[in-house]
Scaffold this active site. Sequence first.
Site, PDB file in Angstrom:
ATOM      1  N   THR A  60       0.860  -1.186   0.000  1.00 36.56           N
ATOM      2  CA  THR A  60       0.000   0.000   0.000  1.00 36.56           C
ATOM      3  C   THR A  60       0.894   1.233   0.000  1.00 36.56           C
ATOM      4  O   THR A  60       2.021   1.191   0.473  1.00 36.56           O
ATOM      5  CB  THR A  60      -0.901   0.026   1.258  1.00 36.56           C
ATOM      6  OG1 THR A  60      -1.967  -0.902   1.122  1.00 36.56           O
ATOM      7  CG2 THR A  60      -1.532   1.393   1.474  1.00 36.56           C
ATOM      8  N   ASP A  76      -3.324   4.818  -2.776  1.00 35.96           N
ATOM      9  CA  ASP A  76      -3.497   4.071  -4.026  1.00 35.96           C
ATOM     10  C   ASP A  76      -4.718   3.177  -3.874  1.00 35.96           C
ATOM     11  O   ASP A  76      -5.380   3.184  -2.829  1.00 35.96           O
ATOM     12  CB  ASP A  76      -2.240   3.255  -4.340  1.00 35.96           C
ATOM     13  CG  ASP A  76      -2.087   2.073  -3.410  1.00 35.96           C
ATOM     14  OD1 ASP A  76      -2.066   2.273  -2.176  1.00 35.96           O
ATOM     15  OD2 ASP A  76      -2.004   0.922  -3.896  1.00 35.96           O
ATOM     16  N   ARG A  78      -4.774  -0.357  -4.959  1.00 33.21           N
ATOM     17  CA  ARG A  78      -4.476  -1.770  -5.215  1.00 33.21           C
ATOM     18  C   ARG A  78      -4.574  -2.573  -3.927  1.00 33.21           C
ATOM     19  O   ARG A  78      -3.969  -2.216  -2.914  1.00 33.21           O
ATOM     20  CB  ARG A  78      -3.091  -1.938  -5.830  1.00 33.21           C
ATOM     21  CG  ARG A  78      -2.644  -3.401  -5.945  1.00 33.21           C
ATOM     22  CD  ARG A  78      -1.299  -3.543  -6.624  1.00 33.21           C
ATOM     23  NE  ARG A  78      -1.406  -3.250  -8.051  1.00 33.21           N
ATOM     24  CZ  ARG A  78      -0.378  -3.329  -8.890  1.00 33.21           C
ATOM     25  NH1 ARG A  78       0.825  -3.670  -8.445  1.00 33.21           N
ATOM     26  NH2 ARG A  78      -0.552  -3.065 -10.172  1.00 33.21           N
ATOM     27  N   LYS A  92      -9.191   2.994   0.300  1.00 31.25           N
ATOM     28  CA  LYS A  92      -8.353   2.920   1.501  1.00 31.25           C
ATOM     29  C   LYS A  92      -8.468   4.150   2.388  1.00 31.25           C
ATOM     30  O   LYS A  92      -7.775   4.239   3.398  1.00 31.25           O
ATOM     31  CB  LYS A  92      -6.882   2.717   1.089  1.00 31.25           C
ATOM     32  CG  LYS A  92      -6.644   1.450   0.288  1.00 31.25           C
ATOM     33  CD  LYS A  92      -5.185   1.277  -0.068  1.00 31.25           C
ATOM     34  CE  LYS A  92      -4.972   0.035  -0.933  1.00 31.25           C
ATOM     35  NZ  LYS A  92      -3.560  -0.154  -1.295  1.00 31.25           N
ATOM     36  N   GLY A 106      -2.122  -2.208   5.603  1.00 30.39           N
ATOM     37  CA  GLY A 106      -1.983  -3.455   6.363  1.00 30.39           C
ATOM     38  C   GLY A 106      -3.033  -4.460   5.939  1.00 30.39           C
ATOM     39  O   GLY A 106      -3.351  -4.591   4.744  1.00 30.39           O
ATOM     40  N   SER A 188       4.091  -0.088   2.082  1.00 30.18           N
ATOM     41  CA  SER A 188       5.296  -0.573   1.410  1.00 30.18           C
ATOM     42  C   SER A 188       5.864   0.450   0.428  1.00 30.18           C
ATOM     43  O   SER A 188       7.054   0.423   0.119  1.00 30.18           O
ATOM     44  CB  SER A 188       4.988  -1.879   0.672  1.00 30.18           C
ATOM     45  OG  SER A 188       3.931  -1.685  -0.263  1.00 30.18           O
ATOM     46  N   ASP A 225       6.693   0.673  -6.446  1.00 31.71           N
ATOM     47  CA  ASP A 225       6.421  -0.388  -5.471  1.00 31.71           C
ATOM     48  C   ASP A 225       5.436  -1.383  -6.063  1.00 31.71           C
ATOM     49  O   ASP A 225       4.362  -0.987  -6.529  1.00 31.71           O
ATOM     50  CB  ASP A 225       5.862   0.219  -4.184  1.00 31.71           C
ATOM     51  CG  ASP A 225       5.416  -0.852  -3.200  1.00 31.71           C
ATOM     52  OD1 ASP A 225       6.209  -1.785  -2.956  1.00 31.71           O
ATOM     53  OD2 ASP A 225       4.291  -0.766  -2.689  1.00 31.71           O
ATOM     54  N   SER A 228       1.858  -1.569  -4.564  1.00 29.65           N
ATOM     55  CA  SER A 228       0.961  -0.426  -4.783  1.00 29.65           C
ATOM     56  C   SER A 228       0.675  -0.293  -6.272  1.00 29.65           C
ATOM     57  O   SER A 228       1.506  -0.649  -7.109  1.00 29.65           O
ATOM     58  CB  SER A 228       1.602   0.871  -4.266  1.00 29.65           C
ATOM     59  OG  SER A 228       2.015   0.738  -2.929  1.00 29.65           O
TER      60      SER A 228
END
Length: 294
Positions: A60, A76, A78, A92, A106, A188, A225, A228
């Site tokens: 994330t 994001d 995803r 999110k 998380g 992340s 990343d 994400s």
Amino acid sequence: AELACWLRGQRRHPPRTMSSKAIAEALKEERGGFSFELAKRNAALASTGMKVPQAMKTGTTIVGLCFKDGVVLGADTRSTMGSTVADKNCLKIHHIADNIQCCGAGTAADTEFTTALIASKVELHRLATGKQPRIVTALTMLKRMLFRYQGYIGAALILGGVDCNGPALYQVYPHGSTDYLPYVTMGSGSVNAMAMFESEYKDGLSESEAIDLVHKGILSGIYNDLGSGSNVDICVITKDGHRMLRNYDTPNERKFRYPGGFKYEHGTTPTLSSSFTPVKQLVDVVPAGMEVDA
């Protein structure tokens, strides 16, 4: 020398010349350095064929920053299950109150239900007091709940809003510890987003400048990343309320779609075998009202 070897684990038994009292005192003594007892235990368990649990990496990028008149949050969209993308457009940014929003990273279920529970408590508090809820009230509820579960609720949160004390932004870790900061990144992809924030953030940003910087931070996480991806969601919170900019940017739209979609005629996939067994042959059907012996 023999005592030191025993304390380091290089001898199986303590020196014979030591009394039991001296051994107890030596064990109680605090010694510096690292302890590799658990590493040795895990290696022994793995040698017997047992699968040693591994740390799970969540994916994330969530960010938040304060500007002159409020707070801007970004995320994001995803959602992943290991190496599989489970949802390309999940939300999110969670609602706590009209003046308080919360980004979650998380475990998806933990972030969803934790924020929903706190939102319910904050609303009850608002109804009981008749006043607009303060950000520190929601923060205290969150940190107490997470600390109670000692990190087993995998919710890393960014809490932001505007109340009678002005705009505020908090970082909440899964174990319940918190930070009060002017700009925050988590997940992340947080390192990538933080690179953008540290290079371009300044005090007194306007709303448009804050939105642009949050947009750049989320895009940095999306492009650098693997955990994400997909789209950019942004939420702007001011003293007048919040404004949700759902799918503010969609940089990863599919370039090609088959015109008209895919249609398969009935029977395209061959049936190798089929069988039918009536339920009455599998279970005993008892009419309603009849007594059944235990």
